[in-house]
Motif scaffolding. Structure first.
Motif, mmCIF file in Angstrom:
data_model
loop_
_atom_site.group_PDB
_atom_site.id
_atom_site.type_symbol
_atom_site.label_atom_id
_atom_site.label_comp_id
_atom_site.label_asym_id
_atom_site.label_seq_id
_atom_site.Cartn_x
_atom_site.Cartn_y
_atom_site.Cartn_z
ATOM 1 N N LEU A 95 3.949 -12.840 -5.381
ATOM 2 C CA LEU A 95 4.524 -13.078 -4.061
ATOM 3 C C LEU A 95 5.675 -12.108 -3.864
ATOM 4 C CD1 LEU A 95 4.239 -14.994 -1.590
ATOM 5 C CD2 LEU A 95 6.080 -16.365 -2.589
ATOM 6 N N SER A 96 5.541 -11.248 -2.876
ATOM 7 C CA SER A 96 6.601 -10.302 -2.547
ATOM 8 C C SER A 96 7.547 -10.973 -1.559
ATOM 9 C CB SER A 96 6.008 -9.029 -1.935
ATOM 10 O OG SER A 96 7.025 -8.108 -1.616
ATOM 11 N N LEU A 97 8.771 -11.241 -2.002
ATOM 12 C CA LEU A 97 9.763 -11.941 -1.174
ATOM 13 C C LEU A 97 10.535 -10.899 -0.377
ATOM 14 C CD1 LEU A 97 11.088 -14.350 -3.975
ATOM 15 C CD2 LEU A 97 9.195 -14.730 -2.383
ATOM 16 N N GLU A 98 10.238 -10.779 0.900
ATOM 17 C CA GLU A 98 10.832 -9.750 1.747
ATOM 18 C C GLU A 98 11.477 -10.385 2.972
ATOM 19 O OE1 GLU A 98 8.026 -6.590 2.532
ATOM 20 O OE2 GLU A 98 6.958 -7.021 0.650
ATOM 21 N N ASN A 99 12.419 -9.671 3.572
ATOM 22 C CA ASN A 99 13.157 -10.194 4.716
ATOM 23 C C ASN A 99 12.238 -10.639 5.853
ATOM 24 O OD1 ASN A 99 15.337 -9.363 3.217
ATOM 25 N ND2 ASN A 99 16.370 -8.310 4.896
ATOM 26 N N ASP A 100 11.186 -9.858 6.096
ATOM 27 C CA ASP A 100 10.341 -10.136 7.257
ATOM 28 C C ASP A 100 9.147 -11.019 6.920
ATOM 29 O OD1 ASP A 100 9.014 -8.314 5.719
ATOM 30 O OD2 ASP A 100 8.502 -6.951 7.364
ATOM 31 N N GLY A 101 9.133 -11.584 5.724
ATOM 32 C CA GLY A 101 8.055 -12.503 5.368
ATOM 33 C C GLY A 101 7.734 -12.451 3.892
ATOM 34 N N PHE A 102 7.109 -13.508 3.393
ATOM 35 C CA PHE A 102 6.673 -13.566 2.004
ATOM 36 C C PHE A 102 5.184 -13.234 1.983
ATOM 37 C CE2 PHE A 102 10.081 -16.898 0.627
ATOM 38 C CZ PHE A 102 11.079 -16.036 1.051
ATOM 39 N N LYS A 103 4.790 -12.248 1.173
ATOM 40 C CA LYS A 103 3.433 -11.721 1.231
ATOM 41 C C LYS A 103 2.788 -11.735 -0.158
ATOM 42 C CE LYS A 103 5.410 -8.498 4.556
ATOM 43 N NZ LYS A 103 5.866 -7.108 4.767
ATOM 44 N N MET A 104 1.517 -12.097 -0.210
ATOM 45 C CA MET A 104 0.767 -12.012 -1.451
ATOM 46 C C MET A 104 0.267 -10.583 -1.647
ATOM 47 S SD MET A 104 0.842 -14.725 -3.240
ATOM 48 C CE MET A 104 -0.145 -13.878 -4.460
ATOM 49 N N LEU A 105 0.632 -10.003 -2.794
ATOM 50 C CA LEU A 105 0.202 -8.656 -3.157
ATOM 51 C C LEU A 105 -0.322 -8.687 -4.590
ATOM 52 C CD1 LEU A 105 3.215 -6.651 -1.657
ATOM 53 C CD2 LEU A 105 0.968 -6.998 -0.622
ATOM 54 N N ARG A 106 -0.710 -7.520 -5.101
ATOM 55 C CA ARG A 106 -1.207 -7.441 -6.468
ATOM 56 C C ARG A 106 -0.505 -6.322 -7.223
ATOM 57 N NH1 ARG A 106 -7.661 -7.186 -6.439
ATOM 58 N NH2 ARG A 106 -7.248 -7.205 -8.680
ATOM 59 N N ASN A 107 -0.315 -6.548 -8.509
ATOM 60 C CA ASN A 107 0.179 -5.530 -9.437
ATOM 61 C C ASN A 107 1.546 -4.957 -9.036
ATOM 62 O OD1 ASN A 107 -2.232 -5.679 -11.014
ATOM 63 N ND2 ASN A 107 -3.247 -4.409 -9.464
ATOM 64 N N PRO A 108 2.627 -5.696 -9.266
ATOM 65 C CA PRO A 108 3.961 -5.187 -8.915
ATOM 66 C C PRO A 108 4.294 -3.927 -9.715
ATOM 67 C CG PRO A 108 4.127 -7.105 -10.368
ATOM 68 C CD PRO A 108 2.682 -6.979 -9.983
ATOM 69 N N ASP A 109 4.772 -2.907 -9.017
ATOM 70 C CA ASP A 109 5.183 -1.648 -9.655
ATOM 71 C C ASP A 109 4.133 -1.177 -10.657
ATOM 72 O OD1 ASP A 109 7.831 -1.583 -8.374
ATOM 73 O OD2 ASP A 109 8.259 -3.308 -9.633
ATOM 74 N N LYS A 110 2.897 -1.142 -10.206
ATOM 75 C CA LYS A 110 1.739 -1.006 -11.105
ATOM 76 C C LYS A 110 1.817 0.180 -12.053
ATOM 77 C CE LYS A 110 -3.340 -0.680 -11.130
ATOM 78 N NZ LYS A 110 -3.286 -0.241 -12.493
ATOM 79 N N ASP A 111 2.079 1.374 -11.557
ATOM 80 C CA ASP A 111 2.044 2.562 -12.421
ATOM 81 C C ASP A 111 3.069 2.452 -13.544
ATOM 82 O OD1 ASP A 111 0.049 3.549 -10.853
ATOM 83 O OD2 ASP A 111 1.322 4.950 -9.742
ATOM 84 N N TYR A 112 4.259 1.984 -13.196
ATOM 85 C CA TYR A 112 5.309 1.851 -14.206
ATOM 86 C C TYR A 112 4.999 0.721 -15.188
ATOM 87 C CZ TYR A 112 8.218 5.062 -11.499
ATOM 88 O OH TYR A 112 8.721 6.165 -10.857
ATOM 89 N N MET A 113 4.542 -0.421 -14.682
ATOM 90 C CA MET A 113 4.263 -1.544 -15.570
ATOM 91 C C MET A 113 3.113 -1.208 -16.518
ATOM 92 S SD MET A 113 6.599 -3.742 -14.883
ATOM 93 C CE MET A 113 7.612 -2.278 -14.556
ATOM 94 N N ASP A 114 2.098 -0.511 -16.019
ATOM 95 C CA ASP A 114 0.994 -0.085 -16.883
ATOM 96 C C ASP A 114 1.494 0.894 -17.941
ATOM 97 O OD1 ASP A 114 -0.785 -1.670 -15.517
ATOM 98 O OD2 ASP A 114 -1.725 -0.033 -14.403
ATOM 99 N N PHE A 115 2.394 1.793 -17.536
ATOM 100 C CA PHE A 115 2.960 2.763 -18.479
ATOM 101 C C PHE A 115 3.651 2.045 -19.633
ATOM 102 C CE2 PHE A 115 6.946 4.853 -19.756
ATOM 103 C CZ PHE A 115 6.439 5.981 -20.394
ATOM 104 N N TRP A 116 4.510 1.082 -19.319
ATOM 105 C CA TRP A 116 5.253 0.390 -20.371
ATOM 106 C C TRP A 116 4.334 -0.481 -21.215
ATOM 107 C CZ3 TRP A 116 9.892 1.556 -22.072
ATOM 108 C CH2 TRP A 116 10.748 2.274 -21.230
ATOM 109 N N TYR A 117 3.382 -1.136 -20.589
ATOM 110 C CA TYR A 117 2.438 -1.970 -21.332
ATOM 111 C C TYR A 117 1.669 -1.116 -22.339
ATOM 112 C CZ TYR A 117 -1.262 -5.403 -22.181
ATOM 113 O OH TYR A 117 -2.135 -6.283 -22.773
#
Length: 539
Positions: free
Chosen positions: A504-526
């Motif tokens: 859930l992306s908590l943003e000023n203009d609404g809360f939105k369902m998305l996938r893979n937060p910061d994907k490229d970086y998170m995959d890199f560290w994983y």
């Protein structure tokens, strides 16, 4: 309710509370400074907490108890008390019609070296108005809470501060029904070190049966800032002039040192917060003995094996946590982008080794970092803030969620916090004009505090506060943060799955369902961890 009637009886004796008037002139009931353990002083210094003693008569609990001895957040001056194991209970009502309200048990942050559960930072107004019971606590910090001695016969294996939290949870189980709370519906939640403590509780057999849901905000058991080392006791003894190698004698002498001298000298032992370096007094792996330990195995091993407490979870982080690291590192400019601040010690690579240098180079290439400077231009600063967001916080938070998903039959709800309004104070204090939410800037959306007066009734800030606290308290009530959609909660929050890292992306203009937060970086560290991290328990 008349304050003359605000007398309740807990297992240890009678308590007198008071009315607490909230930001919007509603009245809730407040019981502050309740002792949940015996004072950890004298021979009990550094030891696991003992149950509280009973008292005669009526104990006045209308003011907060002393904070645990540490440097104050605001004044930066040493203060507080060793007699500090107090908790606070805030409830909409007592002596109701057998209605049992969900309990939310807050664990404060502060890097395990600062902070308390006071209303100065954690006012109960927003949470309790959603018809739940809120408990906030103090626990021992720094050397007093995390000094460790390797010899198990000495009885100071470490993690006393975490054992304090367990003792407070046991108090809740015994007594919270008196305050209309349901001991069978307790949600632990915390931020930063408090978020890490939440996850550490999930890994500890000592906490089994004491809670039923968990929320860790901006903190994981895997984060680099959680870990300490046992050898610091000898550095401290040397600074205090204790010339002896006998652990029993060292403990006896340390228990006699005035608390100010003890803590002041402990602060002379470098606590760099560098990701490559273990901290002097923080969470340790305790030796296995006949006595129950809080943590006797590596967190990663417990998580990967699935031997943790399974409960519904909310896990997440702020979009630019690294702003907080920037504030800390301003005083250490030569270390800002050094290798020691790039390669987490959890990879267990020897500093300066070929593999260590190889990993540091991979990180520099990923973030396009060429030097050690931090503020030459806006682009360099943005890279640094991203690195520190990821290697101090979010990479381990995401990694832990991934591993736990394989074993937890209950839902795990993930979020990224990107609300950026006038009540985001940490970024303002940092003086940075960047897009993103700093570490700890989520707190003002859950609690009233001295930094952010309650917003105006028609403001965006108050609408966001109401929406967030509704989602969090929905989770405490139902185990589901969005059981239904209404005018305030417009999005169903889907948990992560093996096939889809929903968030859930908590943003000023609404809360939105998305996938893979910061994907490229998170995959890199994983991938980096999977390639280079040795199994720690075998070393």
């Amino acid at each position: 309710m008349s304050e003359n009637n605000l007398i309740v009886t807990v297992a240890e004796g009678k308590l007198k509370g008071k009315n607490y008037v909230t930001y919007n002139d509603k009245t809730i009931l407040s019981f502050q400074g309740i002792p949940y353990a015996k004072p950890p002083i004298g021979d009990l210094r550094f030891k696991a907490p003992h149950p509280p003693e009973k008292w005669e008569g009526i104990k006045d609990v209308t003011t907060e108890g002393a904070e645990c001895y540490s440097k104050n957040y605001i004044t930066n001056i040493l203060g507080g008390s060793e007699d500090c194991l107090f908790l606070n209970v805030y409830t909409p009502k007592i002596k109701g019609k057998n209605e049992k309200l969900p309990v939310m048990f807050w664990i404060h942050g502060g890097g395990f070296v600062r902070g308390d559960g006071s209303t100065e930072l954690y006012g109960p107004d927003y949470i309790v108005e959603k018809n739940v019971v809120l408990v906030t606590i103090n626990y021992r910090l720094g050397v007093l809470g995390f000094l460790a001695i390797s010899d198990p016969s000495v009885g100071v294996p470490g993690n006393a501060g975490l054992k304090d939290i367990v003792m407070a949870l046991k108090w809740v189980q015994r007594n919270i029904s008196v305050f209309s709370g349901d001991p069978n519906n307790v949600t632990i939640f915390g931020e930063s070190a408090g978020g890490s403590a939440v996850e550490l509780l999930i890994l500890s057999p000592m906490a089994k049966g004491l809670f039923h849901k968990a929320i860790n905000q901006s903190g994981s058991a895997l984060n680099c800032f959680t870990r300490g080392k046992c050898s610091s006791v000898y550095d401290l003894a040397k600074k205090l002039g204790i010339e002896n190698n006998d652990d029993t004698l060292i403990l006896s002498e340390l228990q006699k040192v005035p608390v100010e001298d003890l803590v002041r000298n402990s602060l002379k032992i470098p606590d760099s917060y560098l990701v490559s370096i273990l901290r002097p007094f923080c969470v340790v792996i305790e030796p296995k003995t006949k006595e129950p330990g809080f943590l006797t195995e590596e967190p990663l091993d417990i998580i990967k094996s699935g031997r943790f407490i399974k409960v519904p979870r909310i896990i997440g982080y702020n979009s630019l946590e690294g702003i907080f690291v920037h504030i800390v590192m301003k005083h250490k400019p030569n270390l800002f982008l050094s290798d020691e601040n790039l390669v987490p010690h959890m990879m267990n690579l020897r500093i300066g080794s070929d593999q260590y240098k190889k990993v540091a180079l991979r990180i520099r290439e990923m973030y396009k970092i060429t030097g050690k400077e931090s503020d030459k231009n806006a682009a360099d600063l943005e890279k640094a803030l991203n690195i520190f967001t990821h290697n101090f916080f979010s990479a381990d938070i995401c990694r832990s969620a991934r591993y736990q998903l394989k074993h937890n039959e209950y839902p795990i709800y993930f979020y990224r916090f990107d609300l950026d309004t006038e009540i985001n104070m940490i970024k303002k204090l940092a003086g940075l004009d960047v897009k993103g939410v700093a570490h700890a800037d989520d707190l003002s959306y859950f609690f009233t505090n001295f930094l952010t007066p309650p917003p105006e009734s028609s403001s965006l800030e108050l609408k966001l506060i109401s929406k967030l606290t509704k989602i969090w308290t929905n989770f405490a009530k139902h185990g589901n943060p969005t059981p239904s959609i209404d005018e305030e909660v417009e999005t169903i929050w889907d948990p992560i799955t093996v096939d889809s890292f929903n968030y859930l992306s908590l943003e000023n203009d609404g809360f939105k369902m998305l996938r893979n937060p910061d994907k490229d970086y998170m995959d890199f560290w994983y991938d980096l961890y999977e390639e280079f991290q040795f199994k720690l328990s075998k070393l």
